[in-house]
Design a protein around this motif. Structure first.
Motif, mmCIF file in Angstrom:
data_model
loop_
_atom_site.group_PDB
_atom_site.id
_atom_site.type_symbol
_atom_site.label_atom_id
_atom_site.label_comp_id
_atom_site.label_asym_id
_atom_site.label_seq_id
_atom_site.Cartn_x
_atom_site.Cartn_y
_atom_site.Cartn_z
ATOM 1 N N ARG A 210 6.193 116.475 -14.689
ATOM 2 C CA ARG A 210 6.552 117.635 -15.537
ATOM 3 C C ARG A 210 7.591 118.549 -14.903
ATOM 4 O O ARG A 210 7.885 119.617 -15.447
ATOM 5 N N SER A 211 8.165 118.156 -13.779
ATOM 6 C CA SER A 211 9.105 119.053 -13.101
ATOM 7 C C SER A 211 10.255 119.472 -14.009
ATOM 8 O O SER A 211 10.671 120.636 -14.021
ATOM 9 N N ALA A 212 10.782 118.531 -14.789
ATOM 10 C CA ALA A 212 11.953 118.839 -15.629
ATOM 11 C C ALA A 212 11.617 119.795 -16.759
ATOM 12 O O ALA A 212 12.517 120.468 -17.279
ATOM 13 N N ILE A 213 10.355 119.863 -17.156
ATOM 14 C CA ILE A 213 9.984 120.852 -18.182
ATOM 15 C C ILE A 213 10.288 122.249 -17.661
ATOM 16 O O ILE A 213 10.881 123.089 -18.358
ATOM 17 N N GLY A 214 9.898 122.497 -16.405
ATOM 18 C CA GLY A 214 10.219 123.782 -15.792
ATOM 19 C C GLY A 214 11.703 123.938 -15.542
ATOM 20 O O GLY A 214 12.271 125.028 -15.706
ATOM 21 N N GLU A 215 12.361 122.851 -15.143
ATOM 22 C CA GLU A 215 13.802 122.913 -14.868
ATOM 23 C C GLU A 215 14.601 123.263 -16.122
ATOM 24 O O GLU A 215 15.576 124.023 -16.064
ATOM 25 N N PHE A 216 14.201 122.711 -17.260
ATOM 26 C CA PHE A 216 14.886 123.027 -18.511
ATOM 27 C C PHE A 216 14.751 124.515 -18.833
ATOM 28 O O PHE A 216 15.713 125.174 -19.256
ATOM 29 N N VAL A 217 13.540 125.054 -18.669
ATOM 30 C CA VAL A 217 13.328 126.476 -18.946
ATOM 31 C C VAL A 217 14.163 127.320 -17.995
ATOM 32 O O VAL A 217 14.808 128.298 -18.393
ATOM 33 N N GLU A 218 14.192 126.929 -16.732
ATOM 34 C CA GLU A 218 14.945 127.693 -15.745
ATOM 35 C C GLU A 218 16.450 127.594 -15.987
ATOM 36 O O GLU A 218 17.202 128.480 -15.596
ATOM 37 N N ASP A 219 16.892 126.540 -16.674
ATOM 38 C CA ASP A 219 18.326 126.347 -16.888
ATOM 39 C C ASP A 219 18.867 127.160 -18.057
ATOM 40 O O ASP A 219 20.062 127.120 -18.345
ATOM 41 N N ILE A 220 17.996 127.881 -18.749
ATOM 42 C CA ILE A 220 18.480 128.759 -19.828
ATOM 43 C C ILE A 220 19.231 129.920 -19.181
ATOM 44 O O ILE A 220 18.651 130.693 -18.417
ATOM 45 N N PRO A 221 20.519 130.068 -19.458
ATOM 46 C CA PRO A 221 21.326 131.078 -18.750
ATOM 47 C C PRO A 221 21.130 132.487 -19.316
ATOM 48 O O PRO A 221 21.800 132.883 -20.276
ATOM 49 N N LEU A 222 20.216 133.229 -18.704
ATOM 50 C CA LEU A 222 19.942 134.587 -19.185
ATOM 51 C C LEU A 222 20.722 135.648 -18.420
ATOM 52 O O LEU A 222 20.623 136.830 -18.732
ATOM 53 N N SER A 223 21.506 135.235 -17.425
ATOM 54 C CA SER A 223 22.294 136.202 -16.662
ATOM 55 C C SER A 223 23.724 135.686 -16.529
ATOM 56 O O SER A 223 23.994 134.489 -16.697
ATOM 57 N N GLU A 224 24.631 136.579 -16.211
ATOM 58 C CA GLU A 224 26.045 136.214 -16.083
ATOM 59 C C GLU A 224 26.286 135.286 -14.898
ATOM 60 O O GLU A 224 27.254 134.539 -14.875
ATOM 61 N N THR A 225 25.403 135.341 -13.902
ATOM 62 C CA THR A 225 25.620 134.543 -12.689
ATOM 63 C C THR A 225 24.884 133.210 -12.723
ATOM 64 O O THR A 225 24.926 132.461 -11.745
ATOM 65 N N HIS A 226 24.210 132.911 -13.813
ATOM 66 C CA HIS A 226 23.445 131.662 -13.886
ATOM 67 C C HIS A 226 24.389 130.464 -13.794
ATOM 68 O O HIS A 226 25.482 130.461 -14.393
ATOM 69 N N PRO A 227 23.980 129.395 -13.088
ATOM 70 C CA PRO A 227 24.865 128.231 -12.908
ATOM 71 C C PRO A 227 25.302 127.567 -14.210
ATOM 72 O O PRO A 227 26.365 126.935 -14.255
ATOM 73 N N SER A 228 24.502 127.667 -15.284
ATOM 74 C CA SER A 228 24.856 126.998 -16.548
ATOM 75 C C SER A 228 25.516 127.936 -17.550
ATOM 76 O O SER A 228 25.825 127.517 -18.676
ATOM 77 N N LYS A 229 25.726 129.197 -17.154
ATOM 78 C CA LYS A 229 26.300 130.170 -18.084
ATOM 79 C C LYS A 229 27.677 129.720 -18.581
ATOM 80 O O LYS A 229 27.940 129.707 -19.793
ATOM 81 N N ARG A 230 28.558 129.330 -17.686
ATOM 82 C CA ARG A 230 29.909 128.947 -18.088
ATOM 83 C C ARG A 230 29.902 127.653 -18.893
ATOM 84 O O ARG A 230 30.698 127.488 -19.825
ATOM 85 N N SER A 231 29.006 126.749 -18.570
ATOM 86 C CA SER A 231 28.943 125.484 -19.316
ATOM 87 C C SER A 231 28.538 125.732 -20.761
ATOM 88 O O SER A 231 29.108 125.149 -21.693
ATOM 89 N N LEU A 232 27.539 126.593 -20.957
ATOM 90 C CA LEU A 232 27.098 126.893 -22.324
ATOM 91 C C LEU A 232 28.188 127.639 -23.085
ATOM 92 O O LEU A 232 28.432 127.366 -24.271
ATOM 93 N N GLU A 233 28.861 128.562 -22.429
ATOM 94 C CA GLU A 233 29.948 129.286 -23.081
ATOM 95 C C GLU A 233 31.076 128.325 -23.479
ATOM 96 O O GLU A 233 31.690 128.494 -24.534
ATOM 97 N N ALA A 234 31.318 127.326 -22.641
ATOM 98 C CA ALA A 234 32.372 126.356 -22.957
ATOM 99 C C ALA A 234 32.004 125.534 -24.185
ATOM 100 O O ALA A 234 32.862 125.237 -25.029
ATOM 101 N N VAL A 235 30.715 125.166 -24.320
ATOM 102 C CA VAL A 235 30.277 124.439 -25.510
ATOM 103 C C VAL A 235 30.440 125.319 -26.741
ATOM 104 O O VAL A 235 30.974 124.880 -27.774
#
Length: 856
Positions: free
Chosen positions: A213-238
């Protein structure tokens, strides 16, 4: 979070409900670093497909989510449903895979599978941005998108869903998502209704242990709720990249009761994908493909997509704008609109209406209302409503009209669906909007103290709007193809639906009415039905709204009608059957002058429900120089057919109500019923064939707002509207209506339509009203006749033997299981005329199964 453990990919265990083991396969891909990864995918492995559905699940599900799409795939369609790495039965890589990596992963697996276009991506939850990111990298292959409860952007003005913010807390994230199956089980609990246990167990199958179940937590953690989140720019690009996909068709299937992805995310996606069709399920939640038959919707849309590529586009006839007659009479001081709100007549001339609508259009535009914005109008019929409607139309805003007769709950449901950007209303409506949290910036039709404005959240008043627009230029006019309005059905035969019209369709409707009734600029109309009153200014004629309760057509009295006629020497009258019934009942209360005024009426129109001939006759005695007409139609298209009182008398009794021949410019055909009461036959004009009434006309609705599935079902064959009414054409080409499709009684001997029997029973001298309903299982239903006898009983009961025998003698096409008597029958609120047979059927079934005979 730290990376999870590693584990090889594997095939699902046998016996998972709805999952064919032959669909499963393991596919190995290579990352850019050279590392091999193995996926579990569902794949029906169709060779040389006409289309490929690429299905991407979200969190915390797996490809099992798409089992129905694989099972129901039509010939020639390949369906590939992946288990994302670290999820489902795919490999546990021991690495955290963020959004950008997951897009690359998906590209790798489609390359390995040799996926070629045309590809339609199908995605839910986190699968949405991943699939769209894939589409941006494979633009030439993409033919369409299907998106279900997902998002690509978090609006700056609103917080992320509370549930997600709560779970993102570090200590809760690990406990709820990985160490325990709380998050997984909680997600499955979002299904409506609750999932059956075998299905819940199937979803949980890949996630039995914490190390899976590790990825279940990883998916939740990957939601970019801050400007510095690693996936923030990727989601903005999409999100930004969707501008490159604006010409790609999309289907958005949405569960409106989802506590995670609310309607704001639906609106955002729709704005980014302008070619999107939407179906919003008001009673579905996050697990949309479990709550509803999403597979059937997807394949119906895919079929339409392929057909539309071969269908030539139609060009509407060029017509004058809806406000052209107002402008033509802009120097005319003759009254345009008269209303009796408050009892005394108030009027606005054509000159004033032209100036005021231009001023309001400019003022609304200055306030921020843009072309295409939706403006809900909660204003009684009359001067203010006319000004607001034509002001909105001039600037290209889309008017949203939901009948107050829907009640607070129905209005809330309608407005939640339409999601207006602005709401213009009387103070009572503004207060309701504040209390019930109706969407839309609020504009009041009346002035109010600043403190009350703040309390009710009022942005402006109509006077403020007028002041803003006083010296401003008119905003650019909309095109004929732009949307003009969304009007909600009455809800008499199910939840109210938003019916969308473009300017060209409303223009055609105006012209159809003018041509049908020979309306000229010298005519003057009394409209005791709000929507019809709005057409007066567009036809260039004076319109009067009589004194009556807006939500109760039956409150119109003969003196009130006569005073309205007197006010402008009106010669046209439009009233519902319920209104006419009370006019006849209160005729003795008129003065001689009022009675004389009615003799100037040349045309009497009544519609909204079947109009009894005796009511038209009695009304005709009050208006002896009027030709009585009853146009047949519905919110989706009016007029369809038309018949005069003499035409009704000439038609006589038959199986249903004769509504006359189709009016010029309207095609009517019948889709024949099969033995089970379904309209499955090809369209025909053959006389005597009973089936669903299908209509084609230039003034037909464009579609249903955010109800694509409903719209698609009602638009077969293409270009036609399936009315939901059952009827037949006679040998003279006249249309007869036998009831609603949903009210057909499916007996063991075949389908029985109710209206003809009801009218036959209603001819008994001691019967006021009758309703025919079915009880029991479909296919073996029994016919029950529920009557309101004269005199009316105090409470429901079994009919006495004499009445029951006489009722049965009037029914020669089927056996009658029971005859019940009641004080009254439930009817719709808009027209006070349409019998609620669904409610009566439930009540009768309860009575015949032994329940207490309570009020309906």
């Amino acid at each position: 979070m730290t990376s999870g453990p590693t584990a090889p990919a594997e095939l699902p265990p046998p016996g998972l409900v709805g999952l064919d083991p032959q669909w499963s396969r393991l596919v190995t891909t290579s990352e850019s670093s050279g590392v091999s990864r193995t996926w579990h995918v569902l794949d029906n492995q169709i060779e040389d497909p006409t289309a490929t559905l690429l299905c991407v699940h979200g969190n915390p599900t797996w490809s099992y989510l798409w089992r129905d799409l694989v099972a129901q795939a039509p010939p020639g369609v390949r369906v590939i449903a992946v288990d994302q790495l670290n999820m489902g039965f795919s490999e546990r890589t021991g690495t955290i895979r963020r959004l950008e990596q997951r897009i690359e992963d998906l590209s790798a697996v489609t390359d390995e599978l040799g996926v070629q276009g045309p590809v339609i991506t199908v995605a839910h939850d986190w699968g949405g941005p991943i699939s769209l990111g894939w589409a941006l990298r494979h633009r030439s292959q993409v033919a369409g998108f299907v998106l279900m409860n997902t998002a690509v952007h978090q609006p700056a003005e609103s917080l992320a869903p509370r549930l997600i913010r709560m779970v993102r807390s570090r200590w809760i994230l690990r406990l709820a998502c990985v160490a325990t199956p709380i998050f997984l089980r909680g997600a499955l609990m979002l299904a409506r209704p609750r999932l059956a246990r075998p299905i819940r167990l199937a979803y949980q199958a890949p996630y039995r242990r914490a190390d899976r179940r590790s990825a279940i937590g990883e998916f939740v953690e990957d939601i970019p709720l801050s400007e510095t989140h690693p996936s923030k720019r990727s989601l903005e690009a999409v999100a930004a990249g969707l501008a490159q996909l604006a010409d790609v068709p999309a289907l958005l299937l949405w569960g409106a009761s989802d506590p995670i992805f609310s309607d704001r995310y639906l609106s955002d996606l729709a704005s980014r994908l302008p070619r999107s069709e939407i179906h919003r399920f008001s009673d579905a939640g996050h697990m949309i493909s479990e709550d509803k038959d999403a597979a059937a919707a997807v394949y119906a849309w895919v079929d339409q997509l392929q057909e539309s590529e071969q269908r030539p586009a139609s060009t509407p006839v060029e017509r004058d704008p809806l406000w052209s007659e107002i402008d033509r009479r802009s120097d005319d001081d003759a009254p345009a609109v008269v209303d009796f709100e408050g009892g005394a007549p108030a009027s606005m001339s054509f000159r004033e209406l032209a100036l005021d609508t231009k001023r309001v259009a400019a003022g609304l535009a200055d306030l921020g209302v843009a072309k295409g914005d939706r403006v809900a109008l909660m204003v009684p019929p009359g001067i203010d409503l006319a000004v607001c409607v034509y002001g909105c139309w001039r600037l290209g805003a889309v008017v949203v009209v939901a009948d107050a007769g829907l009640g607070a709950r129905g209005m809330s449901r309608a407005l939640a669906s339409a999601k207006p950007d602005y709401l213009i209303g009387v103070p009572k409506a503004i207060a309701a909007a504040r209390a019930l949290r109706w969407p839309g910036a609020r504009i009041s039709t009346m002035e109010m103290p600043a403190s009350r404005k703040r309390l009710l959240g009022v942005l402006a008043t109509i006077e403020d709007v007028r002041s803003r627009g006083e010296n401003l230029p008119e905003p650019p006019e909309p095109s004929d193809f732009d949307f003009a309005g969304i009007g909600f059905t009455s809800g008499a035969t199910g939840p109210a639906k938003g019916v969308a019209y473009r300017h060209s369709q409303l223009q055609a409707q105006r012209d159809a009415l003018i041509d049908l009734y020979g309306i000229t600029g010298t005519d003057r109309l009394v409209a005791a039905f709000g929507p019809f009153a709005l057409f007066g200014p567009s036809m260039g004629i004076t319109s009067v709204v009589p004194e009556m309760e807006v939500t109760s057509p039956g409150s119109l009295t003969a003196p009130a009608l006569a005073r309205s006629v007197q006010a402008v020497s009106a010669n046209l009258v439009f009233a519902s059957p319920a209104a006419l019934r009370n006019v006849v009942a209160t005729a003795a209360n008129m003065t001689s002058n009022e009675a004389e005024a009615l003799q100037g009426v040349r045309l009497l129109m009544s519609a909204g429900a079947p109009v009894p001939a005796e009511i038209l006759r009695a009304a005709g005695m009050l208006m002896p120089n009027a030709e009585a007409h009853t146009p047949y139609g519905m919110t989706e298209v009016l007029p369809v057919a038309d018949i005069t009182l003499s035409g009704i008398e000439e038609a006589g009794s038959g199986d249903g109500v004769c509504v006359g021949p189709p009016v010029p410019g309207v095609d009517v055909a019948i889709s024949p019923l099969d033995f089970d009461g379904r309209a499955t036959g090809s369209l025909t004009n053959q006389s005597g064939v009973v089936g669903e009434v299908c209509i084609r006309a230039a003034h037909m609705r464009d579609g249903y707002d955010k109800l694509w599935i409903t719209e698609d079902a009602a638009s077969q064959p293409v270009g036609w509207h399936r009315s939901g009414d059952v009827g037949h054409l006679d040998e003279l080409g006249r249309l007869w209506i036998g009831g609603r499709m949903g009210h057909i009684v499916t007996t063991a001997s075949g389908p029985v339509t109710p209206v003809g029997i009801e009218h036959s029973v209603g001819e008994l001298a001691d019967v006021v009203h009758a309703a025919v309903v079915g009880v029991g299982p479909a296919g073996t239903q029994q016919v029950v006749v529920v009557v309101v006898p004269r005199p009316r009983p105090r409470r429901p009961d079994l009919a006495d033997e004499d009445l029951a025998d006489r009722v049965r003698a009037r029914v020669d096409i089927t056996d009658v299981a029971a005859v019940l008597t009641v004080p009254s029958l439930p009817v719709d609120k808009r027209h006070n005329s349409k019998i609620d047979r669904t409610r009566i059927s439930r009540w009768a079934e309860g009575v015949l199964s032994g329940r207490r005979m309570s009020k309906i």
